[in-house]
Design a protein around this motif. Structure first.
Motif, PDB file in Angstrom:
ATOM      1  N   ILE A  47       1.606  -7.667-115.279  1.00  0.00           N
ATOM      2  CA  ILE A  47       0.100  -8.488-115.226  1.00  0.00           C
ATOM      3  C   ILE A  47      -1.068  -8.115-114.489  1.00  0.00           C
ATOM      4  O   ILE A  47      -0.824  -6.572-114.469  1.00  0.00           O
ATOM      5  N   GLY A  48      -2.133  -8.878-114.706  1.00  0.00           N
ATOM      6  CA  GLY A  48      -3.206  -7.881-114.726  1.00  0.00           C
ATOM      7  C   GLY A  48      -3.696  -8.470-113.178  1.00  0.00           C
ATOM      8  O   GLY A  48      -4.304  -8.833-112.869  1.00  0.00           O
ATOM      9  N   GLY A  49      -2.904  -9.872-112.832  1.00  0.00           N
ATOM     10  CA  GLY A  49      -3.647 -10.332-111.657  1.00  0.00           C
ATOM     11  C   GLY A  49      -2.848 -11.672-111.338  1.00  0.00           C
ATOM     12  O   GLY A  49      -1.858 -12.236-111.914  1.00  0.00           O
ATOM     13  N   PHE A  50      -2.699 -12.082-110.591  1.00  0.00           N
ATOM     14  CA  PHE A  50      -2.223 -13.791-109.575  1.00  0.00           C
ATOM     15  C   PHE A  50      -3.059 -14.293-108.677  1.00  0.00           C
ATOM     16  O   PHE A  50      -3.397 -13.742-107.579  1.00  0.00           O
ATOM     17  N   PHE A 154       0.437 -19.326-110.836  1.00  0.00           N
ATOM     18  CA  PHE A 154       0.280 -18.263-112.228  1.00  0.00           C
ATOM     19  C   PHE A 154       0.158 -17.321-111.897  1.00  0.00           C
ATOM     20  O   PHE A 154      -0.462 -16.571-110.905  1.00  0.00           O
ATOM     21  N   LEU A 155       0.442 -16.024-113.114  1.00  0.00           N
ATOM     22  CA  LEU A 155       0.609 -14.480-113.376  1.00  0.00           C
ATOM     23  C   LEU A 155      -0.715 -15.041-114.674  1.00  0.00           C
ATOM     24  O   LEU A 155      -0.228 -15.070-115.695  1.00  0.00           O
ATOM     25  N   TYR A 156      -1.085 -13.551-113.875  1.00  0.00           N
ATOM     26  CA  TYR A 156      -2.458 -13.304-115.535  1.00  0.00           C
ATOM     27  C   TYR A 156      -1.525 -12.376-117.049  1.00  0.00           C
ATOM     28  O   TYR A 156      -1.095 -11.400-115.638  1.00  0.00           O
ATOM     29  N   SER A 157      -1.748 -12.346-117.441  1.00  0.00           N
ATOM     30  CA  SER A 157      -1.806 -11.095-118.053  1.00  0.00           C
ATOM     31  C   SER A 157      -2.672 -10.042-117.780  1.00  0.00           C
ATOM     32  O   SER A 157      -3.767 -10.424-117.276  1.00  0.00           O
ATOM     33  N   VAL A 158      -2.366  -8.614-118.683  1.00  0.00           N
ATOM     34  CA  VAL A 158      -3.169  -7.430-118.259  1.00  0.00           C
ATOM     35  C   VAL A 158      -4.811  -7.868-118.599  1.00  0.00           C
ATOM     36  O   VAL A 158      -5.569  -7.273-117.759  1.00  0.00           O
ATOM     37  N   ASP A 159      -4.770  -8.226-119.925  1.00  0.00           N
ATOM     38  CA  ASP A 159      -6.757  -8.873-120.503  1.00  0.00           C
ATOM     39  C   ASP A 159      -7.187  -9.946-120.056  1.00  0.00           C
ATOM     40  O   ASP A 159      -8.272 -10.310-120.089  1.00  0.00           O
ATOM     41  N   GLY A 160      -6.333 -10.924-118.757  1.00  0.00           N
ATOM     42  CA  GLY A 160      -6.359 -11.940-118.664  1.00  0.00           C
ATOM     43  C   GLY A 160      -6.557 -13.319-119.461  1.00  0.00           C
ATOM     44  O   GLY A 160      -7.453 -14.594-118.748  1.00  0.00           O
ATOM     45  N   GLU A 161      -6.094 -12.587-120.665  1.00  0.00           N
ATOM     46  CA  GLU A 161      -6.030 -13.706-121.567  1.00  0.00           C
ATOM     47  C   GLU A 161      -4.948 -15.104-121.700  1.00  0.00           C
ATOM     48  O   GLU A 161      -4.990 -15.697-122.204  1.00  0.00           O
ATOM     49  N   GLU A 162      -3.882 -14.297-121.043  1.00  0.00           N
ATOM     50  CA  GLU A 162      -2.529 -15.686-120.829  1.00  0.00           C
ATOM     51  C   GLU A 162      -2.432 -15.453-119.681  1.00  0.00           C
ATOM     52  O   GLU A 162      -2.492 -14.899-118.749  1.00  0.00           O
ATOM     53  N   GLN A 163      -2.131 -17.318-119.200  1.00  0.00           N
ATOM     54  CA  GLN A 163      -1.283 -17.559-117.904  1.00  0.00           C
ATOM     55  C   GLN A 163       0.396 -16.939-118.410  1.00  0.00           C
ATOM     56  O   GLN A 163       0.359 -18.051-118.863  1.00  0.00           O
ATOM     57  N   TYR A 164       0.998 -16.895-117.042  1.00  0.00           N
ATOM     58  CA  TYR A 164       1.648 -17.498-117.245  1.00  0.00           C
ATOM     59  C   TYR A 164       2.739 -18.236-115.972  1.00  0.00           C
ATOM     60  O   TYR A 164       1.767 -18.155-114.801  1.00  0.00           O
ATOM     61  N   LEU A 209       6.953 -18.755-118.708  1.00  0.00           N
ATOM     62  CA  LEU A 209       8.217 -18.727-118.250  1.00  0.00           C
ATOM     63  C   LEU A 209       8.982 -17.636-116.697  1.00  0.00           C
ATOM     64  O   LEU A 209      10.204 -17.127-116.873  1.00  0.00           O
ATOM     65  N   ILE A 210       8.328 -17.793-115.800  1.00  0.00           N
ATOM     66  CA  ILE A 210       8.741 -17.503-114.532  1.00  0.00           C
ATOM     67  C   ILE A 210       9.711 -19.015-113.241  1.00  0.00           C
ATOM     68  O   ILE A 210       8.750 -20.191-113.576  1.00  0.00           O
ATOM     69  N   ARG A 211      10.440 -18.221-113.100  1.00  0.00           N
ATOM     70  CA  ARG A 211      11.389 -19.135-112.279  1.00  0.00           C
ATOM     71  C   ARG A 211      10.935 -19.054-110.825  1.00  0.00           C
ATOM     72  O   ARG A 211      10.244 -17.874-110.701  1.00  0.00           O
ATOM     73  N   LEU A 212      11.345 -19.908-110.037  1.00  0.00           N
ATOM     74  CA  LEU A 212      10.889 -19.476-109.078  1.00  0.00           C
ATOM     75  C   LEU A 212      11.771 -20.283-107.768  1.00  0.00           C
ATOM     76  O   LEU A 212      12.056 -20.853-108.301  1.00  0.00           O
ATOM     77  N   ILE A 213      11.956 -19.274-106.969  1.00  0.00           N
ATOM     78  CA  ILE A 213      12.760 -19.239-105.864  1.00  0.00           C
ATOM     79  C   ILE A 213      12.462 -19.315-104.481  1.00  0.00           C
ATOM     80  O   ILE A 213      11.352 -18.399-104.062  1.00  0.00           O
ATOM     81  N   ASN A 214      12.133 -20.721-104.286  1.00  0.00           N
ATOM     82  CA  ASN A 214      11.068 -20.360-102.927  1.00  0.00           C
ATOM     83  C   ASN A 214      11.732 -20.569-101.849  1.00  0.00           C
ATOM     84  O   ASN A 214      13.605 -20.080-101.399  1.00  0.00           O
ATOM     85  N   GLY A 215      11.670 -20.096-100.853  1.00  0.00           N
ATOM     86  CA  GLY A 215      12.129 -20.004 -99.622  1.00  0.00           C
ATOM     87  C   GLY A 215      11.808 -20.415 -97.793  1.00  0.00           C
ATOM     88  O   GLY A 215      11.533 -21.886 -97.987  1.00  0.00           O
TER      89      GLY A 215
END
Length: 485
Positions: A47-50, A154-164, A209-215
């Motif tokens: 990843i390249g950001g969040f 969301f999370l960014y891909s390294v090049d910033g072109e995609e969002q997870y 594609l990301i699962r979230l476990i809240n706390g």
């Protein structure tokens, strides 16, 4: 509702954002919550950001700071920031948007050094102050991701072109004390805690594609606290650090209870008698640390024995009778006093708080002491606490003492204050040192402090001594000066 067991979220997903769940948080204390990214089953994610939006109950939790995570500190990511927001129409809700970006387009040496997530990476840490409001006792304060629109979380891909994006979400059920997954039909219009709305799926370059476990933070129930001996509240009881804090309390007071005053006071009741921060607790703790005594079990109810003993204060020297073997002693004395330690094999600490001097005498390991203990340059002792070597309370008899008369020098009259430790016959004799003038009075005095007013109008000027004689004590004397009227 889908219940999350101990392994299901590991076995069925490749990537997960986890917001830490903390147990037994003390009210009025700091509590940190890590937000981390995990990979499972051999998967790797670069990843390249969040950009994450955190929601919390700001009546229960107060954000003090946010610490950068491993990408920023270890991989030289360029950008990390956060912004807090509150809503007048939802007064208890607080939001924190946390953003971090690597920026791969910088030239060396500013190019970020790493992007991959293998096993886990700490994204950032939220530092909360837990409320002192007792209505929140035993409550669970959720810390979750929240969505105001399609551009949140969301999370960014390294090049910033995609969002997870977040694919499925788990919450913690505070009543059942287990996690559950939000059902598929729980997708709600924005704002929502249930993830992105289906309309957001139409946006390009997005992948769920990301699962979230809240706390969140489980605030402790006060009656469940059994931290006896853990004065510094680090979950390790009967350490030297605990004993040092306890010792410093007798010199500097509540100011040393910096972690959580309520919890630290509760932890001081090591002898289980229901009384906190007593000198008997200190002696018992010291003996437990050295292996000379055992901790009392949590369900033990104790009644600390009281032993009798006599002590004296004569010519500035505080002493106890030789049959009384002390384990610790605290004196509170008027004014800025610089005491001198007389007793052997013990140590002394003292502190002036602006009005009184607090003096504490003990040893480690606990060594019994008696006789002459300390010399004071003050004749006013406000309070005394003593424990014998076994951790028994020594009853606080008044100190047998004679104070300097006031005023001195004397013009027409003066007050002579004295204290007797038990009911008895006493005599007060006032006599001219060079000359024949003398005055004597006999009286029966109960235990405690007494004041005699001496009328000096018929006595010649000069230096006088006055002597207190008690049937069950030794003589104490002092001097005064009569001047010309």
């Amino acid at each position: 509702m889908v219940i999350l067991d101990s392994s299901s979220y590991i076995d069925t997903t490749a990537f997960a954002i986890k917001i830490e769940k903390k147990e037994r948080a003390l009210q009025g204390a700091m509590q940190s919550v890590d937000v981390s990214l995990h990979t499972y089953n051999g998967h790797q994610l670069d990843i390249g950001g969040f950009d994450l939006l955190i929601r919390y109950d700001r009546y229960a939790l107060n954000v003090q700071s946010i610490d950068t995570g491993q990408f920023f500190s270890d991989c030289d990511w360029e950008y990390f920031t956060y912004r807090m927001q509150f809503y007048p129409d939802i007064p208890n809700s607080g939001d924190i948007r946390v953003i971090s970006i690597a920026d791969i387009y910088n030239d060396p040496p500013l190019t970020p050094g790493c992007f991959e997530v293998v096993d886990s990476v700490q994204l950032f840490t939220l530092n909360f102050l837990v409320t002192n409001d007792r209505t929140y006792e035993c409550e669970f304060a959720p810390v979750i991701l929240f969505w105001n629109d399609c551009n949140d979380n969301f999370l960014y891909s390294v090049d910033g072109e995609e969002q997870y994006l977040i694919n499925d979400i788990y919450f913690y059920n505070k009543l059942k004390r287990e996690y559950y997954r939000s059902p598929d039909d729980s997708i709600m219009p924005f704002p929502s805690k249930y993830g992105v709305h289906p309309d957001c799926d139409t946006l390009p370059d997005r992948e769920k594609l990301i699962r979230l476990i809240n706390g969140g933070i489980q605030i402790i129930c006060a009656d469940s606290i059994d931290s006896a001996g853990d004065i510094n509240l680090n979950e390790i009881a009967y350490e030297m650090d605990d004993l040092n804090i306890f010792k410093n309390y007798f010199v500097s007071g509540d100011s040393v209870l910096t972690v959580n005053e309520y919890g630290q006071k509760h932890a001081s009741d090591v002898n289980r008698d229901g009384l906190t921060l007593t000198i008997e607790d200190f002696v018992h703790m010291a003996r437990v640390i050295t292996g000379d005594a055992n901790p009392y079990p949590g369900n033990y109810v104790n009644s600390t024995p009281v032993v009798s003993g006599s002590f004296r204060f004569n010519n500035g020297i505080f002493s106890v009778n030789s049959s009384l073997k002390l384990g610790a002693l605290q004196l509170v004395v008027d004014g800025n006093v610089h005491p001198t330690l007389i007793a052997d094999s013990v140590v002394m600490d003292y502190h002036f708080n602006g009005e009184q001097t607090f003096i504490f005498v003990t040893s480690f390991p606990i060594y019994p002491f008696s006789g002459d203990i300390v010399r004071l340059d003050s004749d006013k002792i406000y309070s005394i606490q003593m424990s014998d070597y076994s951790g028994n309370r020594v009853s606080n008899y008044p100190v047998y003492s004679l104070s300097q008369n006031e005023p001195n020098p004397v013009i027409t009259s003066t007050e002579i204050t004295f204290t007797v430790s038990e009911p008895q016959e006493v005599s007060l004799t006032i006599e001219q040192i060079i000359g024949d003038s003398e005055h004597r009075v006999m009286m029966f005095c109960p235990a405690g402090s007494h004041t005699y007013i001496f009328d000096a109008s018929d006595f010649p000027e000069g230096e006088y001594r006055y002597t207190l004689t008690a049937v069950k004590e030794h003589d104490i004397l002092s001097k005064m000066m009569l001047i010309e009227r």
